[in-house]
Design a protein around this motif. Structure first.
Motif, PDB file in Angstrom:
ATOM      1  N   PHE A   2      66.308-126.003  35.817  1.00 14.39           N
ATOM      2  CA  PHE A   2      67.653-126.590  35.834  1.00 14.39           C
ATOM      3  C   PHE A   2      68.657-125.526  35.407  1.00 14.39           C
ATOM      4  CE2 PHE A   2      70.853-129.092  33.175  1.00 14.39           C
ATOM      5  CZ  PHE A   2      71.655-129.402  34.255  1.00 14.39           C
ATOM      6  N   LEU A   3      69.687-125.316  36.217  1.00 16.78           N
ATOM      7  CA  LEU A   3      70.729-124.328  35.951  1.00 16.78           C
ATOM      8  C   LEU A   3      72.044-125.040  35.655  1.00 16.78           C
ATOM      9  CD1 LEU A   3      71.836-121.402  35.974  1.00 16.78           C
ATOM     10  CD2 LEU A   3      72.069-121.612  38.470  1.00 16.78           C
ATOM     11  N   ASN A   4      72.620-124.748  34.488  1.00 11.60           N
ATOM     12  CA  ASN A   4      73.892-125.338  34.078  1.00 11.60           C
ATOM     13  C   ASN A   4      74.926-124.217  34.002  1.00 11.60           C
ATOM     14  OD1 ASN A   4      75.925-126.949  33.103  1.00 11.60           O
ATOM     15  ND2 ASN A   4      75.020-127.276  31.088  1.00 11.60           N
ATOM     16  N   LEU A   5      75.922-124.250  34.915  1.00 11.23           N
ATOM     17  CA  LEU A   5      76.943-123.213  35.016  1.00 11.23           C
ATOM     18  C   LEU A   5      78.271-123.683  34.431  1.00 11.23           C
ATOM     19  CD1 LEU A   5      76.156-122.217  38.716  1.00 11.23           C
ATOM     20  CD2 LEU A   5      75.463-120.955  36.659  1.00 11.23           C
ATOM     21  N   PHE A   6      78.993-122.783  33.767  1.00 10.40           N
ATOM     22  CA  PHE A   6      80.201-123.138  33.004  1.00 10.40           C
ATOM     23  C   PHE A   6      79.795-124.207  31.982  1.00 10.40           C
ATOM     24  CE2 PHE A   6      81.355-122.299  37.471  1.00 10.40           C
ATOM     25  CZ  PHE A   6      82.175-121.184  37.339  1.00 10.40           C
ATOM     26  N   TYR A  49      79.580-124.802  28.673  1.00 10.62           N
ATOM     27  CA  TYR A  49      80.289-125.271  27.486  1.00 10.62           C
ATOM     28  C   TYR A  49      79.332-125.444  26.307  1.00 10.62           C
ATOM     29  CZ  TYR A  49      84.065-127.749  24.982  1.00 10.62           C
ATOM     30  OH  TYR A  49      85.017-128.127  24.077  1.00 10.62           O
ATOM     31  N   SER A  50      79.350-126.589  25.639  1.00 11.11           N
ATOM     32  CA  SER A  50      78.576-126.763  24.403  1.00 11.11           C
ATOM     33  C   SER A  50      77.191-127.357  24.629  1.00 11.11           C
ATOM     34  CB  SER A  50      79.353-127.633  23.414  1.00 11.11           C
ATOM     35  OG  SER A  50      79.603-128.918  23.964  1.00 11.11           O
ATOM     36  N   GLY A  51      76.785-127.499  25.898  1.00 14.24           N
ATOM     37  CA  GLY A  51      75.381-127.738  26.178  1.00 14.24           C
ATOM     38  C   GLY A  51      74.893-129.157  26.280  1.00 14.24           C
ATOM     39  N   GLY A  52      75.786-130.149  26.327  1.00  8.52           N
ATOM     40  CA  GLY A  52      75.314-131.528  26.441  1.00  8.52           C
ATOM     41  C   GLY A  52      74.430-131.733  27.664  1.00  8.52           C
ATOM     42  N   ALA A  53      74.864-131.206  28.810  1.00 10.66           N
ATOM     43  CA  ALA A  53      74.080-131.371  30.039  1.00 10.66           C
ATOM     44  C   ALA A  53      72.814-130.531  30.006  1.00 10.66           C
ATOM     45  CB  ALA A  53      74.927-131.007  31.257  1.00 10.66           C
ATOM     46  N   THR A  54      72.868-129.366  29.381  1.00 11.41           N
ATOM     47  CA  THR A  54      71.666-128.542  29.234  1.00 11.41           C
ATOM     48  C   THR A  54      70.601-129.309  28.459  1.00 11.41           C
ATOM     49  OG1 THR A  54      72.986-126.511  29.260  1.00 11.41           O
ATOM     50  CG2 THR A  54      70.760-126.373  28.318  1.00 11.41           C
ATOM     51  N   LEU A  55      71.014-129.958  27.384  1.00 13.90           N
ATOM     52  CA  LEU A  55      70.063-130.712  26.566  1.00 13.90           C
ATOM     53  C   LEU A  55      69.584-131.961  27.305  1.00 13.90           C
ATOM     54  CD1 LEU A  55      71.758-130.290  23.084  1.00 13.90           C
ATOM     55  CD2 LEU A  55      70.038-128.860  24.200  1.00 13.90           C
ATOM     56  N   ARG A  93      65.091-118.769  41.519  1.00 14.55           N
ATOM     57  CA  ARG A  93      65.506-119.980  42.205  1.00 14.55           C
ATOM     58  C   ARG A  93      65.478-121.165  41.244  1.00 14.55           C
ATOM     59  NH1 ARG A  93      67.138-116.510  44.709  1.00 14.55           N
ATOM     60  NH2 ARG A  93      66.705-115.890  46.878  1.00 14.55           N
ATOM     61  N   TYR A  94      66.357-122.140  41.526  1.00 14.27           N
ATOM     62  CA  TYR A  94      66.514-123.307  40.649  1.00 14.27           C
ATOM     63  C   TYR A  94      66.415-124.589  41.478  1.00 14.27           C
ATOM     64  CZ  TYR A  94      68.109-119.795  37.373  1.00 14.27           C
ATOM     65  OH  TYR A  94      68.178-118.689  36.555  1.00 14.27           O
ATOM     66  N   ASP A  95      65.767-125.597  40.892  1.00 14.50           N
ATOM     67  CA  ASP A  95      65.559-126.867  41.587  1.00 14.50           C
ATOM     68  C   ASP A  95      66.729-127.829  41.411  1.00 14.50           C
ATOM     69  OD1 ASP A  95      62.724-126.250  42.258  1.00 14.50           O
ATOM     70  OD2 ASP A  95      62.527-126.262  40.073  1.00 14.50           O
ATOM     71  N   ALA A  96      67.471-127.671  40.316  1.00 13.23           N
ATOM     72  CA  ALA A  96      68.588-128.569  40.015  1.00 13.23           C
ATOM     73  C   ALA A  96      69.723-127.726  39.440  1.00 13.23           C
ATOM     74  CB  ALA A  96      68.160-129.643  39.019  1.00 13.23           C
ATOM     75  N   ILE A  97      70.940-127.941  39.932  1.00 14.31           N
ATOM     76  CA  ILE A  97      72.076-127.113  39.523  1.00 14.31           C
ATOM     77  C   ILE A  97      73.285-128.009  39.240  1.00 14.31           C
ATOM     78  CG2 ILE A  97      73.645-125.247  40.169  1.00 14.31           C
ATOM     79  CD1 ILE A  97      71.484-124.143  41.984  1.00 14.31           C
ATOM     80  N   LEU A  98      73.926-127.739  38.106  1.00 14.02           N
ATOM     81  CA  LEU A  98      75.181-128.392  37.732  1.00 14.02           C
ATOM     82  C   LEU A  98      76.228-127.315  37.554  1.00 14.02           C
ATOM     83  CD1 LEU A  98      77.068-130.623  36.504  1.00 14.02           C
ATOM     84  CD2 LEU A  98      75.991-130.104  34.298  1.00 14.02           C
ATOM     85  N   LEU A  99      77.434-127.544  38.081  1.00 10.40           N
ATOM     86  CA  LEU A  99      78.534-126.623  37.809  1.00 10.40           C
ATOM     87  C   LEU A  99      79.819-127.396  37.551  1.00 10.40           C
ATOM     88  CD1 LEU A  99      79.717-124.890  41.105  1.00 10.40           C
ATOM     89  CD2 LEU A  99      77.798-126.460  41.109  1.00 10.40           C
ATOM     90  N   ASP A 100      80.549-126.947  36.522  1.00 16.46           N
ATOM     91  CA  ASP A 100      81.820-127.551  36.125  1.00 16.46           C
ATOM     92  C   ASP A 100      82.867-126.442  36.039  1.00 16.46           C
ATOM     93  OD1 ASP A 100      83.792-129.254  35.112  1.00 16.46           O
ATOM     94  OD2 ASP A 100      83.150-128.963  33.047  1.00 16.46           O
ATOM     95  N   PRO A 101      83.311-125.916  37.177  1.00 17.77           N
ATOM     96  CA  PRO A 101      84.221-124.759  37.167  1.00 17.77           C
ATOM     97  C   PRO A 101      85.577-125.101  36.559  1.00 17.77           C
ATOM     98  CG  PRO A 101      84.001-125.653  39.389  1.00 17.77           C
ATOM     99  CD  PRO A 101      82.986-126.353  38.548  1.00 17.77           C
TER     100      PRO A 101
END
Length: 279
Positions: A114-118, A120-126, A182-190
């Motif tokens: 899982f790739l979390n771009l932009f 911030y403080s990591g809520g979605a990463t966690l 490569r990543y299976d799931a990606i979130l970005l909040d530009p």
């Protein structure tokens, strides 16, 4: 467990509870009248942008405190720009990410990436870590990446496989493409406007198409989802949906508004937009 609640909104303001702390902050989209004016008296602090950026009552607040938002413990602190270290309108997205990864995991032999771009403080990463994914957290701010690492520790996830990256997002994506990661799931909040690690200027109307093209390049052969969010005025749900539909072609597309919510009688407050794709 959830210690966040929208208590009321109106007259360009929002009244929110974060754990035991109640804050009164600007909210341009709340053009209606408040439902319960007396409730606003319980605010512990008030933030305004009318004559510059100013907190009132900030000196009475702790330097930082912990609030659990949709099951994730977050360290909160008042910043000079009025932010706290969490955007609670994203909490429904956190739940969706965790649930989607948990549902998909039994179909896979290996943990998903899982790739979390932009990020911030990591809520979605966690949220991704709770879903069992190996995570990569990317943000250009060294301070925010450390804040996210503190949040991981709060949640007992400091030893979970998470890569913590301080870098300009587009530079990072180009490097990952070259390396074949490569990543299976990606979130970005530009952001609407931002600076990279080396001072690189990021303006969403010019940089986003390149970012999305680079995102496509790091998608795995068996992707789970791509999730795009925005707080930029004019970037409506349909705009975001069109962007990822043009990028990814066939699949399942959904879009909508991110909302601040409270009790059923409290008006929900639109606070950004989202679109997502699943194959």
């Amino acid at each position: 467990m959830n210690e966040y609640e929208l208590l009321d909104s109106g007259h360009g303001r929002k009244l929110e509870r974060f754990g035991q702390i109640v804050l009164d902050r600007p909210c341009a989209q709340a053009v209606w009248s408040p439902k319960n004016q007396n409730q606003w008296k319980q605010a512990d602090a008030f933030f305004t942008r009318k004559k510059g950026l100013e907190w009132r009552g900030r000196d009475q607040l702790p330097d930082s405190w912990i609030a659990t938002v949709n099951g994730i413990k977050m360290k909160l602190s008042t910043t000079d720009f009025g932010h706290l270290g969490v955007f609670p309108e994203t909490r429904a997205m956190w739940d969706w990410i965790t649930e989607t990864l948990v549902t998909e995991a039994p179909k896979r032999k290996e943990p998903m990436n899982f790739l979390n771009l932009f990020a911030y403080s990591g809520g979605a990463t966690l949220a991704g870590a709770k879903g069992g994914a190996h995570c990569c957290h990317v943000d250009a701010s060294k301070g925010m990446v450390q804040w996210a690492r503190d949040n991981a520790k709060l949640n007992g996830l400091e030893d979970h496989p998470i890569r913590w990256i301080v870098d300009d997002v587009n530079k990072f994506l180009k490097r990952e493409n070259r390396r074949g990661r490569r990543y299976d799931a990606i979130l970005l909040d530009p952001p609407s406007f931002g600076r990279g690690k080396g001072g690189e200027l990021y303006k969403i109307e010019h940089a986003l198409l390149e970012t999305l093209d680079l995102v496509k390049g790091v998608l795995s052969e068996r992707p789970c989802f791509v999730y795009l969010t925005s707080h930029t005025p004019g970037f409506s749900p349909i705009v975001l949906k069109n962007l990822i539909q043009q990028l990814l072609g066939k699949g399942s597309f959904e879009s909508g508004e991110m909302l601040l919510t409270g009790a059923p009688e409290t008006y929900p407050v639109p606070s950004g937009t989202w679109a997502r794709w699943k194959p």
